[in-house]
Scaffold this active site. Sequence first.
Site, PDB file in Angstrom:
ATOM      1  N   LEU A  11       0.851  -1.260  -0.128  1.00 49.66           N
ATOM      2  CA  LEU A  11      -0.146   0.032   0.066  1.00 49.66           C
ATOM      3  C   LEU A  11       0.959   1.289   0.034  1.00 49.66           C
ATOM      4  O   LEU A  11       1.471   1.648   0.984  1.00 49.66           O
ATOM      5  CB  LEU A  11      -0.766   0.095   1.222  1.00 49.66           C
ATOM      6  CG  LEU A  11      -1.864  -1.346   1.406  1.00 49.66           C
ATOM      7  CD1 LEU A  11      -2.896  -1.061   2.487  1.00 49.66           C
ATOM      8  CD2 LEU A  11      -2.524  -1.670   0.102  1.00 49.66           C
ATOM      9  N   GLY A  14      -0.789   8.168  -1.994  1.00 45.55           N
ATOM     10  CA  GLY A  14      -0.157   9.066  -1.384  1.00 45.55           C
ATOM     11  C   GLY A  14      -0.405   9.547   0.099  1.00 45.55           C
ATOM     12  O   GLY A  14       0.137   8.683   0.982  1.00 45.55           O
ATOM     13  N   ARG A  18       2.010  15.189   5.833  1.00 42.53           N
ATOM     14  CA  ARG A  18       2.714  15.638   7.154  1.00 42.53           C
ATOM     15  C   ARG A  18       4.167  15.463   6.886  1.00 42.53           C
ATOM     16  O   ARG A  18       5.147  15.740   7.696  1.00 42.53           O
ATOM     17  CB  ARG A  18       2.510  14.549   8.118  1.00 42.53           C
ATOM     18  CG  ARG A  18       1.061  14.721   8.746  1.00 42.53           C
ATOM     19  CD  ARG A  18       0.642  13.754   9.857  1.00 42.53           C
ATOM     20  NE  ARG A  18       1.354  13.770  10.963  1.00 42.53           N
ATOM     21  CZ  ARG A  18       1.331  12.629  11.487  1.00 42.53           C
ATOM     22  NH1 ARG A  18       0.858  11.491  11.449  1.00 42.53           N
ATOM     23  NH2 ARG A  18       2.182  12.861  12.802  1.00 42.53           N
ATOM     24  N   GLY A 144      -3.236   0.704  16.276  1.00 43.36           N
ATOM     25  CA  GLY A 144      -4.314  -0.131  16.888  1.00 43.36           C
ATOM     26  C   GLY A 144      -3.660  -1.253  17.747  1.00 43.36           C
ATOM     27  O   GLY A 144      -2.513  -1.516  17.783  1.00 43.36           O
ATOM     28  N   ALA A 366      50.590  16.998  -7.899  1.00 47.51           N
ATOM     29  CA  ALA A 366      49.813  17.493  -7.192  1.00 47.51           C
ATOM     30  C   ALA A 366      49.029  18.700  -8.128  1.00 47.51           C
ATOM     31  O   ALA A 366      49.809  19.277  -8.819  1.00 47.51           O
ATOM     32  CB  ALA A 366      50.528  18.455  -5.984  1.00 47.51           C
ATOM     33  N   ARG A 426      54.440  25.865 -21.291  1.00 45.39           N
ATOM     34  CA  ARG A 426      54.296  26.942 -20.392  1.00 45.39           C
ATOM     35  C   ARG A 426      55.511  28.050 -20.749  1.00 45.39           C
ATOM     36  O   ARG A 426      56.243  27.904 -21.499  1.00 45.39           O
ATOM     37  CB  ARG A 426      54.858  26.254 -18.971  1.00 45.39           C
ATOM     38  CG  ARG A 426      56.224  26.007 -18.963  1.00 45.39           C
ATOM     39  CD  ARG A 426      56.496  25.197 -17.475  1.00 45.39           C
ATOM     40  NE  ARG A 426      57.885  24.813 -17.536  1.00 45.39           N
ATOM     41  CZ  ARG A 426      58.283  23.745 -16.871  1.00 45.39           C
ATOM     42  NH1 ARG A 426      57.789  23.160 -15.902  1.00 45.39           N
ATOM     43  NH2 ARG A 426      59.869  23.700 -16.963  1.00 45.39           N
TER      44      ARG A 426
HETATM   45  C1  UD1 Z   1      -2.692   1.562  10.331  1.00 37.80           C
HETATM   46  C2  UD1 Z   1      -3.482   0.527  11.227  1.00 37.80           C
HETATM   47  C3  UD1 Z   1      -3.416   0.531  12.512  1.00 37.80           C
HETATM   48  C4  UD1 Z   1      -1.698   0.239  12.865  1.00 37.80           C
HETATM   49  C5  UD1 Z   1      -1.020   1.308  12.001  1.00 37.80           C
HETATM   50  C6  UD1 Z   1       0.485   0.864  12.123  1.00 37.80           C
HETATM   51  C7  UD1 Z   1      -5.780   0.580   9.887  1.00 37.80           C
HETATM   52  C8  UD1 Z   1      -7.039   0.906  10.057  1.00 37.80           C
HETATM   53  N1  UD1 Z   1      -4.923   0.851  11.059  1.00 37.80           N
HETATM   54  O1  UD1 Z   1      -3.173   3.005  10.984  1.00 37.80           O
HETATM   55  O2  UD1 Z   1      -4.025  -0.515  13.461  1.00 37.80           O
HETATM   56  O3  UD1 Z   1      -1.299   0.376  14.260  1.00 37.80           O
HETATM   57  O4  UD1 Z   1      -1.443   1.383  10.666  1.00 37.80           O
HETATM   58  O5  UD1 Z   1       1.414   1.803  11.285  1.00 37.80           O
HETATM   59  O6  UD1 Z   1      -5.191  -0.111   9.009  1.00 37.80           O
HETATM   60  N2  UD1 Z   1      -3.245   3.617   2.711  1.00 37.80           N
HETATM   61  C9  UD1 Z   1      -3.742   3.681   1.446  1.00 37.80           C
HETATM   62  N3  UD1 Z   1      -5.108   4.061   1.052  1.00 37.80           N
HETATM   63  C10 UD1 Z   1      -5.695   4.561   2.078  1.00 37.80           C
HETATM   64  C11 UD1 Z   1      -5.430   4.550   3.454  1.00 37.80           C
HETATM   65  C12 UD1 Z   1      -4.081   3.968   3.781  1.00 37.80           C
HETATM   66  O7  UD1 Z   1      -2.852   3.224   0.318  1.00 37.80           O
HETATM   67  O8  UD1 Z   1      -7.006   4.675   1.977  1.00 37.80           O
HETATM   68  C13 UD1 Z   1      -1.858   3.375   2.845  1.00 37.80           C
HETATM   69  C14 UD1 Z   1      -0.955   4.410   3.234  1.00 37.80           C
HETATM   70  O9  UD1 Z   1      -0.220   4.946   2.115  1.00 37.80           O
HETATM   71  C15 UD1 Z   1      -0.013   3.923   4.254  1.00 37.80           C
HETATM   72  C16 UD1 Z   1      -0.724   2.593   5.024  1.00 37.80           C
HETATM   73  O10 UD1 Z   1      -1.892   2.556   4.130  1.00 37.80           O
HETATM   74  O11 UD1 Z   1       1.156   3.208   3.635  1.00 37.80           O
HETATM   75  C17 UD1 Z   1      -1.642   2.873   6.283  1.00 37.80           C
HETATM   76  O12 UD1 Z   1      -2.281   3.955   6.471  1.00 37.80           O
HETATM   77  P1  UD1 Z   1      -2.350   4.973   7.546  1.00 37.80           P
HETATM   78  O13 UD1 Z   1      -3.339   5.833   7.224  1.00 37.80           O
HETATM   79  O14 UD1 Z   1      -0.959   5.374   7.968  1.00 37.80           O
HETATM   80  O15 UD1 Z   1      -2.972   3.996   8.900  1.00 37.80           O
HETATM   81  P2  UD1 Z   1      -2.479   4.260  10.257  1.00 37.80           P
HETATM   82  O16 UD1 Z   1      -3.716   5.158  10.968  1.00 37.80           O
HETATM   83  O17 UD1 Z   1      -1.165   4.680  10.723  1.00 37.80           O
END
Ligand code: UD1
Length: 451
Positions: A11, A14, A18, A144, A366, A426
Amino acid sequence: MRARSCLAIVLAAGEGTRMRSAKPKVLHQVAGRSLLAHVLAAVADAGVERTAVVIGPGEDDVTAEAKRVLPRAEMFTQHERRGTAHAVLAARPAIARGADDILVVYGDTPLIRPATLRRLRAPLAAGAAVAVLGFRPADPAGYGRLIMSGDELIAIREETDASHAERNIALCNGGLMAFAGKSALAILERIGNHNRKGEFYLTDAIEIARGQKLRAVTVEAEEDDVRGINTKRQLAEAEAAAQQRLREAALAAGVTLIAPETVFLSADTKFGKDVVVEPYVVFGEKVTVEDGAVIHAFSHLAGAHVGKGASVGPFARLRPGAKLGERSRIGNFVEVKEAVIEAGAKANHLSYIGDAFVGANANVGAGTITCNYDGNEKHRTEIGKEAFIGSNAALVAPVKIGEGAYIGSGSVITDDVPADALALGRGRQVVKEGWAHRLRSLKLLGKTRSR
Ligand code: UD1
Ligand code: MG
């Protein structure tokens, strides 16, 4: 027993906001490599046959990076950011094609190790439907929580939805999960978005699996493995952790690092035996150092090959395409770019050697400069073996210095020099006997104007 097939879904959609950067989050670098490249390399090294990468709309540079690292990666677009389960389902066609194991990995956890991915898959072979990578972070805020009953995982509660008692649980979700392929789609499709954020949470998979009488378990990992990156501070922390790992690996492989904490490595830095690296050395991408070479303090290397027993620095800069032969010496304040330095050749002080060939045992004095750029194009300089380039020579490329030839100090060499010749380019020295004495006498008389 037949090896289990595996599909990894990375995954990487974007949300780099932050990071305060124009660049997508997963393209930021740790140890000279993008976060995404680290994750894809770990996945490939874990013996995963198929990899799907989920990106956000229009993230062409992320696609390019994924394809560069893993040309066989399949790309999928998640058109709206609606949660981690929704992101996984963007790769539905890949899931539907079937695999024994399906690994879900986040693109922003660059320190995940292949061995950890293998451990995460192991419970699937033993009959579990879902395995979650758990860890005990120093600060659990934002993660989580894993709710266990004996060795079974009952649920994952996102912090925003957790009760006070649940927030006190130390074991957290690292975000990586493995699903048994045969039940994966049936679980994923039942995930809803009935939570505070209205997102489709992948973490709901646990309760759904249990509702289907399937087993979910936790595999514990170290915090570094699951370190997720959302900010530049976390990027710096991951860099520190990655450097620590690379230094340990180099030491374990027999490299002498006099002050390991001051040496910066890339994920792909390669060392032979009995290499010594002095303090404050930076290795950019694609550097190989062969047996017995010494890299002296305050040197910077990238895209360079250092041959056996060669010596580099202190204060040397090797840029991409620098190839140093056995026992060659590149000394202080010498820069080498796109140049072959053959065995035993030396450039010990204050030189620029670019787009060049320096033959075996040649001596570059040098201050010698290869003038490789005419403002428009780059040109080559060739120095034959055993040639001797006097100090402060300017070799105006394209130019060839024959084998064993001598170049007088301070020469500007614009024409080729045959083997074994002496070339001087030179002004000839002029000596005026008594001149200085006469000048001083005139000054004493206050008549300096008439000189
Ligand atoms: C998630 C977990 C949480 C865990 C934490 C660990 C879920 C609901 N929660 O939370 O339990 O402790 O990761 O770091 O899964 N992404 C997408 N599309 C989306 C949403 C997210 O591609 O619609 C990708 C993001 O790019 C990222 C990853 O999924 O790489 C995690 O998403 P993020 O929003 O960071 O989840 P957390 O709130 O950190
Ligand atoms: Mg996160």
